[in-house]
Design an enzyme around this catalytic site. Sequence first.
Site, mmCIF file in Angstrom:
data_model
loop_
_atom_site.group_PDB
_atom_site.id
_atom_site.type_symbol
_atom_site.label_atom_id
_atom_site.label_comp_id
_atom_site.label_asym_id
_atom_site.label_seq_id
_atom_site.Cartn_x
_atom_site.Cartn_y
_atom_site.Cartn_z
ATOM 1 N N SER A 1 0.841 -1.206 0.000
ATOM 2 C CA SER A 1 0.000 0.000 0.000
ATOM 3 C C SER A 1 0.868 1.245 0.000
ATOM 4 C CB SER A 1 -0.930 0.006 1.220
ATOM 5 O OG SER A 1 -0.181 -0.158 2.414
ATOM 6 N N LYS B 1 4.405 -11.426 3.738
ATOM 7 C CA LYS B 1 2.998 -11.605 3.357
ATOM 8 C C LYS B 1 2.925 -11.760 1.848
ATOM 9 C CE LYS B 1 -0.128 -8.116 3.645
ATOM 10 N NZ LYS B 1 -0.501 -7.963 2.225
ATOM 11 N N GLU C 1 0.134 -12.606 -1.492
ATOM 12 C CA GLU C 1 -1.282 -12.591 -1.878
ATOM 13 C C GLU C 1 -1.684 -13.815 -2.687
ATOM 14 O OE1 GLU C 1 -2.637 -8.950 -3.707
ATOM 15 O OE2 GLU C 1 -1.698 -7.703 -2.165
ATOM 16 N N GLU D 1 -9.176 -9.580 3.395
ATOM 17 C CA GLU D 1 -9.531 -8.186 3.052
ATOM 18 C C GLU D 1 -10.818 -8.123 2.230
ATOM 19 O OE1 GLU D 1 -6.312 -5.982 1.336
ATOM 20 O OE2 GLU D 1 -7.582 -4.251 0.861
HETATM 21 O O1 KIV Z 1 -0.394 -3.397 1.571
HETATM 22 C C1 KIV Z 1 -1.055 -3.319 2.612
HETATM 23 O O2 KIV Z 1 -1.003 -2.332 3.360
HETATM 24 C C2 KIV Z 1 -1.917 -4.431 2.956
HETATM 25 C C3 KIV Z 1 -2.931 -4.200 4.014
HETATM 26 C C4 KIV Z 1 -4.011 -3.358 3.498
HETATM 27 C C5 KIV Z 1 -3.412 -5.472 4.587
HETATM 28 O O3 KIV Z 1 -1.817 -5.462 2.372
#
Ligand code: KIV
Length: 276
Positions: A56, A123, A125, A193
Amino acid sequence: MYVQANQAPRRKPVTVPLLQEMKAAGQRIVMLTAYDASFATHLEAAGVDVALVGDSLGNVVQGRRTTLPVTLNDIVYHTAAVARGLEATLLMADVPFMADRDVARALEAGARLVGEAGAAMVKIEGAAPHILEAIGALVAHAIPVCAHLGLTPQSVHKFGGFRIQGREDEAAEHILAQGLAVQAAGASLLVLEGVPRALGKRLAASLVIPVIGIGAGPDCDGQVLVVYDLLGITPGKRPKFSKDFLAGNGSVAAAIAAYASDVRSGAFPTPEHCFD
Ligand code: KIV
């Protein structure tokens, strides 16, 4: 808890096993994004459990419409900066678009984010076969993984926009199956999400691993927000699932502390932040 001479007791470091214990004990997990050392110190002071260097940053720091142009170098740079502001808060870093297109590249991303930048977990996706394979490979190399399902922003073109996912029965069953698949592949955490509240509740109840919601309702095991949304400084309309915690709290420190307290108590999110 340990005490240093002439210092207040410090927080116990948050670890991946501790997050699992928190779910088992019914303690909600507080997660928030950060992109630099100054914000990281505020997360640390507020006792946020997990700091996420999310892609983000492409939207809120770089001013882009999507997260797709964010590079591994961008995430490495910001993760290293955030690491310098943290002590006990667990640091998670995003694997950006296409840095997970095969196992070798996913391992390279994991090596840089954890080994070079200082993250404790990454993390990633989706739940496509190559992602499940990448999760297994990262975990086999001692890199804990947080999966990310539902409205995954890197799939914006596939979804035809930033649309709530899992509203129809078949789609909801698909996301539940994806949750079970990423857990079986070795993920230790799941960010969910942009799904209806009922589906958030179902995943949190069906999975052993903690489910952290963003626009997934109050029944998840924890919540995550983009820190700029929480402070009301993201340009444009506030996302429905977010709340301006700066309003009425007077300072960045107080706003982040109020968010942490409201997540822990269950006061956030309320129905106005949820989807049906
Ligand atoms: O990139 C990000 O900030 C995220 C959150 C919105 C979970 O993946």
